[in-house]
Design an enzyme around this catalytic site. Structure first.
Site, mmCIF file in Angstrom:
data_model
loop_
_atom_site.group_PDB
_atom_site.id
_atom_site.type_symbol
_atom_site.label_atom_id
_atom_site.label_comp_id
_atom_site.label_asym_id
_atom_site.label_seq_id
_atom_site.Cartn_x
_atom_site.Cartn_y
_atom_site.Cartn_z
ATOM 1 N N GLU C 84 63.511 -5.491 58.208
ATOM 2 C CA GLU C 84 63.104 -6.530 57.267
ATOM 3 C C GLU C 84 62.878 -7.874 57.953
ATOM 4 O OE1 GLU C 84 65.491 -4.334 56.784
ATOM 5 O OE2 GLU C 84 64.687 -3.152 55.121
ATOM 6 N N HIS C 153 71.016 -1.773 45.844
ATOM 7 C CA HIS C 153 69.683 -1.614 45.279
ATOM 8 C C HIS C 153 69.583 -2.341 43.936
ATOM 9 C CE1 HIS C 153 69.666 1.599 48.238
ATOM 10 N NE2 HIS C 153 68.432 1.927 47.979
HETATM 11 C C1 TPP Z 1 68.219 -2.330 55.581
HETATM 12 C C2 TPP Z 1 67.561 -1.276 54.760
HETATM 13 N N1 TPP Z 1 66.229 -1.297 54.611
HETATM 14 C C3 TPP Z 1 65.601 -0.368 53.853
HETATM 15 C C4 TPP Z 1 66.306 0.635 53.242
HETATM 16 C C5 TPP Z 1 65.595 1.687 52.380
HETATM 17 N N2 TPP Z 1 65.646 2.988 53.052
HETATM 18 C C6 TPP Z 1 66.593 3.890 52.770
HETATM 19 S S1 TPP Z 1 66.496 5.235 53.757
HETATM 20 C C7 TPP Z 1 65.155 4.647 54.567
HETATM 21 C C8 TPP Z 1 64.574 5.433 55.700
HETATM 22 C C9 TPP Z 1 65.589 5.699 56.781
HETATM 23 O O1 TPP Z 1 65.037 6.464 57.805
HETATM 24 P P1 TPP Z 1 65.920 7.048 58.980
HETATM 25 O O2 TPP Z 1 66.720 5.963 59.601
HETATM 26 O O3 TPP Z 1 65.019 7.803 59.884
HETATM 27 O O4 TPP Z 1 66.965 8.014 58.301
HETATM 28 P P2 TPP Z 1 66.642 9.331 57.425
HETATM 29 O O5 TPP Z 1 66.390 8.845 56.030
HETATM 30 O O6 TPP Z 1 65.482 10.005 58.032
HETATM 31 O O7 TPP Z 1 67.895 10.116 57.492
HETATM 32 C C10 TPP Z 1 64.776 3.417 54.034
HETATM 33 C C11 TPP Z 1 63.602 2.627 54.470
HETATM 34 C C12 TPP Z 1 67.704 0.624 53.416
HETATM 35 N N3 TPP Z 1 68.491 1.539 52.847
HETATM 36 N N4 TPP Z 1 68.296 -0.329 54.198
#
Ligand code: TPP
Ligand code: TPP
Ligand code: MG
Ligand code: MG
Lengths: 350, 349, 350, 349
Positions: C84, C153
């Site tokens: 972000e 959220h």
């Molecule tokens: C700081 C933050 N930004 C955005 C999100 C929204 N979000 C939740 S999961 C995700 C993707 C995460 O990807 P990854 O780290 O590859 O883990 P995976 O979901 O594949 O296990 C996002 C963008 C969040 N939870 N926290």
């Protein structure tokens, strides 16, 4: 060189033994008083740690941590890499491991990169874990303006910290309070943000080690009958000056040093303003959604029936803290406080 | 490691002389600014003694008619080389206006940044904008993009924003040059307790970014290395990291006391040869300069310093109304009211 | 694959031509209205960009950016890596390059990692550069609670944004407002935070493209004589429901939709409360130092002489936003709003 | 790159069978949780299908009597393997209590983290605490430290906090294992548009951190690699990064629609062989399991799922008073007043 291995303290073992309790009275500047409080917190509890940028060998840019690394060793007082989120995130982990970290953020305005760790992690960990992983962290930072610092070295962040559930916030206004409030904060099981009024660092004052006084809630810095000035940090002494000036006009002004910005001592506000029936809140942060709004509203809620005039706010303007040559235009000065007092006194219901 | 190689073709003597002359101005102004602080002309200053070659050399690799520079608080030399008016530059240290009084759009130099690591992402965003412009204009490959050059220190390499910036730059292949002045210290913290692994350039590899390690005290090498990085970025091949190894010969700032964390003996040992002396001796030896030339360059630098000092001394505080004026392009009504109330109370006093 | 090179838009060139202006009225859900506003902003100004996590191919986790990448291409509507601070910092740089970025933060609670870029950079760049590098950035984020989301959220961050000099803040409460306020925000030369009430995304409403109405200041959502409810975002419809319930008891409640949380429309507050002489402010954020304090104090400052009772605040509690099963205990519900109204009505000067 | 080598000595069949049995439980519970969401038992869930080997295998390398695990929201398999009660775990998805109802101190598993990258620094701080404990106790080298293992995704690698954590871990040489599950996706963003340079493990090199790339779908390799990383950290040699290459076979969450960003054909191609099938076939072939054993393990998993489901269904909402109770260890007076007012108004309703 292995960074992980501590350099031995000059005075090895000192950190493990509680030194003879400080007793009696002495005169200290505020940065010395804070230094003494950190020293004693480290001496009292072997699991207390001091960490941050330049807090070790340098002793902090304001010398607040001077001598602590030499005394307690580089395992207990240590420099971190230059990353505020890192400092607070690491502190959270150390707290999980049973330590009581006292992290420093070098200047108020560099707290912003650490807000995520502070708000989403440190402030909520006790809640999230239903008390299993409390966060006994005392976050210190030089705060507020008044010394013509560069940009982002003069921020007032109490409005932000005070809103965040899970944090407590305190700001001392004298060396005596600085010593005792920090000792008190560092013994709490909850995270406390301790805001040091940097323009007062070199101001000397008497510290009484035997009589801390009440360490919770607000403190009447000057008793008066006609109007209450509410302030904290560096604005307390400015309000005391304004009260002196007002006294020349026969006005008896009370100055309430709020001290704790979270939780706010609403009873003390009510007690003072039920008596004086008039209030002016003074702070350096911009006016809109500053803590003055909360303080004013608390007063209004408690004293609506007796208030003679709406609570007046004398604050920074809704602008970024300007550069040094304009700082006196921005920070409430005695004249502006007196104008605020005058507006309250002259108020007539429309 | 994705190391970018760079040509070692010698720079023409005339160019080296020009750089030496600029560096001399920078050194003299820097030394003077410390004196100004002691004399009460400036409330504070961040000396850059020892980093003249790195700063002047890196800007020499840019085309200031289209590139953009993102400095920190220690880039006086870079700002001078980029053509910023030094009186307007010093306004930040005079506490006249945070960031300086120069026009960031005209000069193509962003305002002085006090937040460590704060500008790197701007340099990525701005550079991505150049890519988008080129795409919208249907430019052909290899591209010929304006380049963003952002300065950062060894200490700054620890900030999350630097990582995010390098990763974004890598993903979007933006024409961004991360120019690291590794001057050994972040205030009192030495590089070895700051930079795990020991090399900021090595970080680049983790992002697939081309990187170069260069002697930051050798102005010719700095120009060559930065030119290579800029050419790489300009062509559309993506970002580059240049790590210029140098030494902060002075205190962190005029309120710092380096004696608390390093000895004079250490300074002498770690600082090595002064880049100014090295270049001067080299140009004298090569016959590119005579002792008289050196003296003339020095006098010019002194005259320049005097003009800047006069400008700085003439600088009064800005009108308080500017506090309100510049917050927004469109000033909201409540702020207008605050400005009016402020004016009324100031007038009364 | 070179990430830097755009995938060509399905409807190539569409982004360069302004589509036939939308006219007339239609019924849209709020997320459709926002989508339409983004579409039209992109169509109107070729230097407008949409960026964020999952805003491209996926069309956003709430489908707010659905179809925009297909229409305008991956140069103008693009996914960023998951960071972000990166998104906002990159937006600042794009603004310096003459673009008008519309970044999305995927959820309110993930704004915290970007606070440094928002507060120390975006909000201050116009000031710092004396107007040379303005920041025409429209920062969107799904905001507030109400849909039983996971932790972080459901945050309400208007208290934070509204305090920051250099930012403007707006939150729509209906599809019509959502469309027009976003168009308006995206044409401003200053940074605007646009807070989307996520619990209202699927609520349909009539959008009139021809008659945007006044887009500055507050909006009277329901006229009334006896008391004013002040709210924004999702709390507006809840206050309208409370007003309906109160009407059954013969109480004629006005509902003022504040819309702009910075600058706050103090004139509209004064106009309403001079008439009703009683006010309750309703918001989801915790009470202490929430925006309700500022709104209450503004009302008190302007209407002290006519106010019948102190302004009442019905807000979230001073606790972290709890998990879904407790969300109805936390978010002001109709009963709590009615209790608040009752307290104001029953107030007697002590 | 500072690659950590690791022993390839085969795990005993009994251990593989135990892992297979745990993975079967995990797979069955994961599949069921999606169904529970459709049935309205859970408001939402984050499936981890395909990541069983990575999660169960990594925990198998830990000593849960002294190590500490820092999960994200997708580590149901790791939590199960670490001994967390699955009813208490599911409480977060049931919207009963954010982070889960299990005791983080007792289980040595921190609460479910929704902030991407939010826990990495905690794992560094906690691990540094172990080092300080050892130093205070005068422990001898090589050390025998408790280890922090923190999970992160490919997407998380973009967050500034991850960089700061790796750098801090490198500088302080903390016993931290960064266990990256590179599952190809961060919601809709594929790794190649997320991770500049293509490898999260390569980032480690920039910090001088030992790193290992491993097939995250091969449970034996995961155990071996993680054991090597843990042994490295435990000895006091510093942190390690393990990048386990796997695939998110399901949607990001129960509200995701992967059809919008990847086709079934792509899923089949990129997902490769299901790690469950691979392990089962291998154990059947090796004679370590019979078809009957497999069926028995499956029945056990089904029985387990039923018990967990009963627990989850029995879970009522927490008393609202807990909202106030757990904010602080020492509840401030104004909050006590709010709690009282809340109770009064709730009782009236
Ligand atoms: C700081 C933050 N930004 C955005 C999100 C929204 N979000 C939740 S999961 C995700 C993707 C995460 O990807 P990854 O780290 O590859 O883990 P995976 O979901 O594949 O296990 C996002 C963008 C969040 N939870 N926290
Ligand atoms: C975010 C932030 N944190 C802390 C500071 C205080 N500070 C100013 S300069 C500095 C050291 C910077 O070191 P480096 O990046 O190596 O640059 P150098 O000063 O050596 O040029 C610190 C800690 C700051 N300005 N910004
Ligand atoms: Mg440095
Ligand atoms: Mg992933």
């Amino acid at each position: 060189m292995s960074n992980a291995v501590a350099t031995p303290p000059v005075d090895a073992g000192a950190g493990r033994t509680v030194p003879a309790e400080r007793t009696g009275r002495t005169t200290l500047s505020m940065n010395q008083a804070i230094n003494a409080a950190l020293h004693d917190a480290l001496a009292e509890n072997p699991r207390t740690l001091v960490l941050g940028e330049d807090v070790g060998r340098l002793g902090g840019v304001f010398r607040v941590t001077d001598g602590l690394q030499a005394k307690f060793g580089a395992d207990r007082v240590f420099d971190t890499p230059l990353a505020e989120s890192g400092i607070l995130g690491m502190s959270a982990g150390l707290a999980m491991a049973g330590y009581h970290p006292i992290p420093e953020v070098q200047f108020d305005g560099f707290t912003y990169p650490a807000i995520n760790q502070l708000v989403t992690q440190i402030a909520r960990m006790n809640f999230r874990t239903r008390g299993a992983l409390p966060m006994p962290i005392t976050l210190r930072m030089p705060s507020f303006g008044g010394i013509q610092s560069p940009e982002l070295h003069s921020e007032s962040l109490e409005w932000l910290f005070a809103h965040v559930a899970g944090l407590k916030v305190v700001s001392p206004s004298s060396p005596h309070q600085a010593y005792h409030l920090l000792r008190h904060a560092a013994q709490r099981p909850d995270p406390v943000v301790y805001m040091e009024p940097k323009s007062r660092y070199w101001q000397k004052g008497r510290v009484d080690f035997d009589e801390p006084g009440n360490l919770e809630g607000a403190h009447v810095a000057r008793a008066g009958r006609h109007l209450t000035l509410v302030a904290w940090g560096a604005m307390v002494s400015r309000c005391l000056q304004a009260a002196e000036a007002a006294a020349e006009d026969g006005l008896d002004v009370e100055v309430l040093d709020l001290r704790w910005l979270s939780p706010i001592d609403a009873d003390a506000l009510a007690a003072s303003i039920s008596k004086t029936r008039r209030a002016v809140v003074v702070h350096e942060a911009p006016k809109t959604a500053g803590l003055g709004a909360e303080v004013s509203q608390l007063i209004t809620e408690r004293c609506f029936g007796t208030l003679k005039a709406p609570v007046e706010r004398v604050t920074g303007f809704d602008v970024p803290f300007p550069s040094g040559s304009l700082e006196n235009e921005y920070i409430p000065n005695i004249d502006r406080i007196l104008y605020g007092i005058q507006r309250v006194l002259e108020y007539r219901r429309g | 490691m994705n190391t970018l190689s760079y040509g070692r073709a010698a720079l023409p003597d005339a160019e080296l002389v020009r750089l030496f002359s600029q560096m001399t101005q920078v050194r003299h102004l820097d030394t003077s600014a410390i004196a100004w602080q002691r004399q009460g002309i400036l409330p504070g200053y961040a000396p850059m003694r020892g980093q003249e070659a790195a700063q002047v050399g890196s800007v020499a690799a840019l085309d200031m008619s289209r590139d953009f520079v993102f400095p920190t608080y220690r880039e006086m030399g870079a700002a001078l080389a980029a053509g910023v008016d030094m009186g307007e530059y010093m306004a930040t240290h005079k506490a006249t206006w945070n960031g300086g009084m120069y026009d960031a759009r005209e000069t193509r130099v962003t305002p002085i940044q006090t937040v460590i690591g704060g500008s790197a992402l701007h340099a990525v965003g701005w550079a991505h904008g150049q890519r988008l412009d080129a795409a919208a204009a249907g430019a052909d490959e290899p591209l010929d993009l304006p380049v963003a050059l952002v300065y950062l220190g060894d200490g700054a390499s620890s900030q999350g924003d630097i990582h995010e910036a390098m990763n974004f730059a890598g993903v979007f292949e933006t024409p961004t040059v991360f120019f690291v002045q590794n001057n050994g210290w972040a205030i009192s913290v030495p590089t070895e307790r700051q930079v795990a692994g020991g090399s900021v350039a090595a970080r680049g590899a983790g992002y697939g970014i081309a990187s170069i390690h260069v002697d930051g005290n050798d102005v010719e090498a700095v120009v060559q290395a930065t030119r290579a990085a800029v050419a790489h970025a300009r062509s559309g091949a993506g970002p580059a990291v240049v790590e210029a190894m140098t030494y902060r010969r002075g205190p962190h700032s005029t309120s710092d006391d380096p004696g608390r964390y390093r000895s004079l003996a250490e300074e002498r040992r770690d600082g090595g040869v002064d880049p100014m002396d090295a270049l001067r001796d080299r140009l004298l030896e090569a016959g590119a300069l005579t002792a008289e030339d050196v003296a003339a360059i020095q006098s010019e630098a002194e005259a320049f310093e005097e003009r800047v000092r006069a400008d700085v001394q003439a600088q009064g505080p800005r009108p308080g109304a500017e506090m309100f004026e510049y917050v927004y392009q469109e000033m909201p009504a409540p702020l207008r009211e605050q400005a009016a109330a402020w004016r009324e109370e100031s007038d009364h006093v």
